[in-house]
Motif scaffolding. Structure first.
Motif, PDB file in Angstrom:
ATOM      1  N   MET A  47       0.852  -1.186   0.000  1.00  0.00           N
ATOM      2  CA  MET A  47       0.000   0.000   0.000  1.00  0.00           C
ATOM      3  C   MET A  47       0.884   1.231   0.000  1.00  0.00           C
ATOM      4  O   MET A  47       1.858   1.315   0.755  1.00  0.00           O
ATOM      5  CB  MET A  47      -0.906   0.034   1.228  1.00  0.00           C
ATOM      6  N   ASP A  48       0.560   2.196  -0.860  1.00  0.00           N
ATOM      7  CA  ASP A  48       1.308   3.447  -0.952  1.00  0.00           C
ATOM      8  C   ASP A  48       0.384   4.586  -0.548  1.00  0.00           C
ATOM      9  O   ASP A  48      -0.541   4.935  -1.281  1.00  0.00           O
ATOM     10  CB  ASP A  48       1.829   3.633  -2.380  1.00  0.00           C
ATOM     11  N   ILE A  49       0.639   5.161   0.636  1.00  0.00           N
ATOM     12  CA  ILE A  49      -0.202   6.226   1.183  1.00  0.00           C
ATOM     13  C   ILE A  49       0.319   7.581   0.706  1.00  0.00           C
ATOM     14  O   ILE A  49       1.487   7.902   0.899  1.00  0.00           O
ATOM     15  CB  ILE A  49      -0.206   6.185   2.721  1.00  0.00           C
ATOM     16  N   GLY A  50      -0.552   8.368   0.099  1.00  0.00           N
ATOM     17  CA  GLY A  50      -0.148   9.659  -0.456  1.00  0.00           C
ATOM     18  C   GLY A  50       0.694   9.463  -1.698  1.00  0.00           C
ATOM     19  O   GLY A  50       1.791   9.995  -1.808  1.00  0.00           O
ATOM     20  N   THR A  51       0.155   8.742  -2.656  1.00  0.00           N
ATOM     21  CA  THR A  51       0.954   8.290  -3.799  1.00  0.00           C
ATOM     22  C   THR A  51       1.395   9.413  -4.729  1.00  0.00           C
ATOM     23  O   THR A  51       2.389   9.276  -5.438  1.00  0.00           O
ATOM     24  CB  THR A  51       0.189   7.209  -4.581  1.00  0.00           C
ATOM     25  N   GLY A  52       0.656  10.535  -4.752  1.00  0.00           N
ATOM     26  CA  GLY A  52       1.031  11.601  -5.682  1.00  0.00           C
ATOM     27  C   GLY A  52       0.970  11.111  -7.111  1.00  0.00           C
ATOM     28  O   GLY A  52      -0.053  10.585  -7.560  1.00  0.00           O
ATOM     29  N   SER A  53       2.061  11.265  -7.831  1.00  0.00           N
ATOM     30  CA  SER A  53       2.111  10.826  -9.232  1.00  0.00           C
ATOM     31  C   SER A  53       2.260   9.313  -9.367  1.00  0.00           C
ATOM     32  O   SER A  53       2.239   8.789 -10.476  1.00  0.00           O
ATOM     33  CB  SER A  53       3.279  11.508  -9.943  1.00  0.00           C
ATOM     34  N   GLY A  54       2.429   8.611  -8.239  1.00  0.00           N
ATOM     35  CA  GLY A  54       2.565   7.160  -8.284  1.00  0.00           C
ATOM     36  C   GLY A  54       3.995   6.660  -8.396  1.00  0.00           C
ATOM     37  O   GLY A  54       4.213   5.473  -8.624  1.00  0.00           O
ATOM     38  N   ASP A  88       1.712  -6.482   3.211  1.00  0.00           N
ATOM     39  CA  ASP A  88       3.073  -6.895   3.557  1.00  0.00           C
ATOM     40  C   ASP A  88       3.995  -5.695   3.716  1.00  0.00           C
ATOM     41  O   ASP A  88       4.970  -5.745   4.460  1.00  0.00           O
ATOM     42  CB  ASP A  88       3.641  -7.813   2.464  1.00  0.00           C
ATOM     43  N   LEU A  89       3.699  -4.617   2.997  1.00  0.00           N
ATOM     44  CA  LEU A  89       4.520  -3.413   3.044  1.00  0.00           C
ATOM     45  C   LEU A  89       3.629  -2.199   2.867  1.00  0.00           C
ATOM     46  O   LEU A  89       2.786  -2.169   1.958  1.00  0.00           O
ATOM     47  CB  LEU A  89       5.579  -3.454   1.933  1.00  0.00           C
ATOM     48  N   VAL A  90       3.806  -1.214   3.715  1.00  0.00           N
ATOM     49  CA  VAL A  90       3.101   0.061   3.587  1.00  0.00           C
ATOM     50  C   VAL A  90       4.139   1.158   3.415  1.00  0.00           C
ATOM     51  O   VAL A  90       5.066   1.291   4.230  1.00  0.00           O
ATOM     52  CB  VAL A  90       2.219   0.349   4.818  1.00  0.00           C
ATOM     53  N   LEU A  91       4.008   1.935   2.351  1.00  0.00           N
ATOM     54  CA  LEU A  91       4.863   3.084   2.087  1.00  0.00           C
ATOM     55  C   LEU A  91       4.080   4.349   2.414  1.00  0.00           C
ATOM     56  O   LEU A  91       2.890   4.438   2.101  1.00  0.00           O
ATOM     57  CB  LEU A  91       5.272   3.120   0.607  1.00  0.00           C
ATOM     58  N   ALA A  92       4.738   5.325   3.021  1.00  0.00           N
ATOM     59  CA  ALA A  92       4.034   6.557   3.371  1.00  0.00           C
ATOM     60  C   ALA A  92       4.963   7.751   3.252  1.00  0.00           C
ATOM     61  O   ALA A  92       6.031   7.782   3.864  1.00  0.00           O
ATOM     62  CB  ALA A  92       3.472   6.472   4.792  1.00  0.00           C
ATOM     63  N   ASN A  93       4.541   8.719   2.457  1.00  0.00           N
ATOM     64  CA  ASN A  93       5.198  10.020   2.379  1.00  0.00           C
ATOM     65  C   ASN A  93       4.123  11.059   2.698  1.00  0.00           C
ATOM     66  O   ASN A  93       3.561  11.698   1.814  1.00  0.00           O
ATOM     67  CB  ASN A  93       5.783  10.250   0.987  1.00  0.00           C
ATOM     68  N   PRO A  94       3.804  11.196   3.992  1.00  0.00           N
ATOM     69  CA  PRO A  94       2.668  12.041   4.370  1.00  0.00           C
ATOM     70  C   PRO A  94       3.028  13.518   4.344  1.00  0.00           C
ATOM     71  O   PRO A  94       4.211  13.877   4.335  1.00  0.00           O
ATOM     72  CB  PRO A  94       2.391  11.595   5.813  1.00  0.00           C
ATOM     73  N   PRO A  95       2.025  14.394   4.362  1.00  0.00           N
ATOM     74  CA  PRO A  95       2.317  15.818   4.555  1.00  0.00           C
ATOM     75  C   PRO A  95       2.908  16.018   5.949  1.00  0.00           C
ATOM     76  O   PRO A  95       2.348  15.540   6.933  1.00  0.00           O
ATOM     77  CB  PRO A  95       0.943  16.484   4.413  1.00  0.00           C
ATOM     78  N   TYR A  96       4.046  16.722   6.027  1.00  0.00           N
ATOM     79  CA  TYR A  96       4.733  16.812   7.326  1.00  0.00           C
ATOM     80  C   TYR A  96       5.329  18.189   7.614  1.00  0.00           C
ATOM     81  O   TYR A  96       6.035  18.360   8.611  1.00  0.00           O
ATOM     82  CB  TYR A  96       5.836  15.758   7.419  1.00  0.00           C
ATOM     83  N   VAL A  97       5.091  19.187   6.796  1.00  0.00           N
ATOM     84  CA  VAL A  97       5.658  20.508   7.063  1.00  0.00           C
ATOM     85  C   VAL A  97       4.847  21.197   8.152  1.00  0.00           C
ATOM     86  O   VAL A  97       3.623  21.343   8.024  1.00  0.00           O
ATOM     87  CB  VAL A  97       5.672  21.371   5.792  1.00  0.00           C
ATOM     88  N   GLY A 139       4.859  -9.847  10.192  1.00  0.00           N
ATOM     89  CA  GLY A 139       6.058  -9.704   9.384  1.00  0.00           C
ATOM     90  C   GLY A 139       6.022  -8.522   8.445  1.00  0.00           C
ATOM     91  O   GLY A 139       7.010  -8.236   7.763  1.00  0.00           O
ATOM     92  N   GLY A 140       4.894  -7.821   8.407  1.00  0.00           N
ATOM     93  CA  GLY A 140       4.760  -6.671   7.514  1.00  0.00           C
ATOM     94  C   GLY A 140       5.557  -5.479   7.997  1.00  0.00           C
ATOM     95  O   GLY A 140       5.863  -5.338   9.184  1.00  0.00           O
ATOM     96  N   VAL A 141       5.876  -4.593   7.047  1.00  0.00           N
ATOM     97  CA  VAL A 141       6.776  -3.464   7.310  1.00  0.00           C
ATOM     98  C   VAL A 141       6.130  -2.161   6.865  1.00  0.00           C
ATOM     99  O   VAL A 141       5.518  -2.090   5.788  1.00  0.00           O
ATOM    100  CB  VAL A 141       8.122  -3.657   6.577  1.00  0.00           C
ATOM    101  N   LEU A 142       6.284  -1.130   7.695  1.00  0.00           N
ATOM    102  CA  LEU A 142       5.953   0.243   7.324  1.00  0.00           C
ATOM    103  C   LEU A 142       7.245   0.995   7.059  1.00  0.00           C
ATOM    104  O   LEU A 142       8.173   0.947   7.882  1.00  0.00           O
ATOM    105  CB  LEU A 142       5.201   0.933   8.468  1.00  0.00           C
ATOM    106  N   LEU A 143       7.309   1.690   5.933  1.00  0.00           N
ATOM    107  CA  LEU A 143       8.391   2.626   5.633  1.00  0.00           C
ATOM    108  C   LEU A 143       7.771   4.004   5.481  1.00  0.00           C
ATOM    109  O   LEU A 143       6.955   4.222   4.578  1.00  0.00           O
ATOM    110  CB  LEU A 143       9.118   2.249   4.340  1.00  0.00           C
TER     111      LEU A 143
END
Length: 231
Positions: free
Chosen positions: A48-55, A109-118, A158-162
């Motif tokens: 899962m890609d959270i906040g995918t933007g352009s993908g 199994d894997l979650v990617l996240a580039n959230p708004p953080y400013v 066993g899943g991972v968050l990045l």
């Protein structure tokens, strides 16, 4: 031990369509891509890609054979990510909406996240427009904390968050929050990059709030990696 580097803003992947109003891949995207390269994913891996933007990151995972669900609150970003999947011949499921709502009942199994953080002078997050990609509320943590709260429920054993975010937001707070939910968590990677236009535009406010000192013009980025080790 966490690695630290000065990293340049990466160019978007060849052929990537990034229309006006959609978050363009930047140094945080590049750092998260480097972290993703260290994860063992392949055919059958559910991502899962959270906040995918352009993908960009979703497509990187899909290029390794993963089955990817990408999510964004911006309809324009969702359209761009879908178009990029078609243009690059990579299958993506791209959903519009809040990540917690659209993922309910599913685990990955894997979650990617580039959230708004400013950090922002405004407590309330914007409801529309490109600022949704970076505005994180007064402490920059409104979306970060929601991801921390939901991470354990999103991950299979066993899943991972990045997750990538600014050092201005309190990386140790993120690690401690994730550990309180039962995940193991660490900061395996760091980078230092020049300030972008958003931070430069609110320098005075950031100094007044104690986020930065006088004359600072470099931003720390961190990768937080959390793993669900139990059942």
């Amino acid at each position: 031990m966490a690695s630290a580097l000065m990293t340049a803003v990466p160019a978007p992947p060849a052929g990537l369509y990034v229309p006006s109003g959609v978050y363009r891949p930047q140094a945080d995207t590049g750092l998260l891509a480097r972290a993703l390269a260290h994860e063992g994913i392949g055919p059958g891996t559910e991502v899962m890609d959270i906040g995918t933007g352009s993908g960009a990151l979703a497509l990187l995972a899909a290029s390794r054979g993963a089955r990817v669900t990408a999510v964004d609150v911006s309809r324009r970003a969702v359209a761009a990510a879908r178009m990029n999947g078609v243009r690059l011949g990579l299958p993506l499921s791209v959903l519009h909406g809040d990540f917690a709502a659209v993922s309910r009942g599913r685990r990955f199994d894997l979650v990617l996240a580039n959230p708004p953080y400013v950090p922002s002078p405004r407590a309330r997050l914007p409801g529309h427009g490109p600022r949704r990609a970076w505005e994180g509320g007064l402490a920059g943590r409104q979306v970060i904390d929601r991801i921390c709260e939901r991470a354990a429920a999103l991950l299979r054993p066993g899943g991972v968050l990045l997750m990538v975010h600014s050092a201005l937001c309190g990386p140790r707070t993120t690690v401690e929050h994730l550990r309180r939910t039962g995940l193991s968590a660490e900061i395996p990677m760091r980078a230092v990059v020049p300030w972008g236009p958003v931070l430069r535009s609110r320098r005075a406010w950031l100094q007044e709030q104690g986020f930065v000192g006088a004359g600072e013009d470099r931003e720390g980025l961190v990768i937080v990696r959390a793993e669900r080790t139990g059942r």
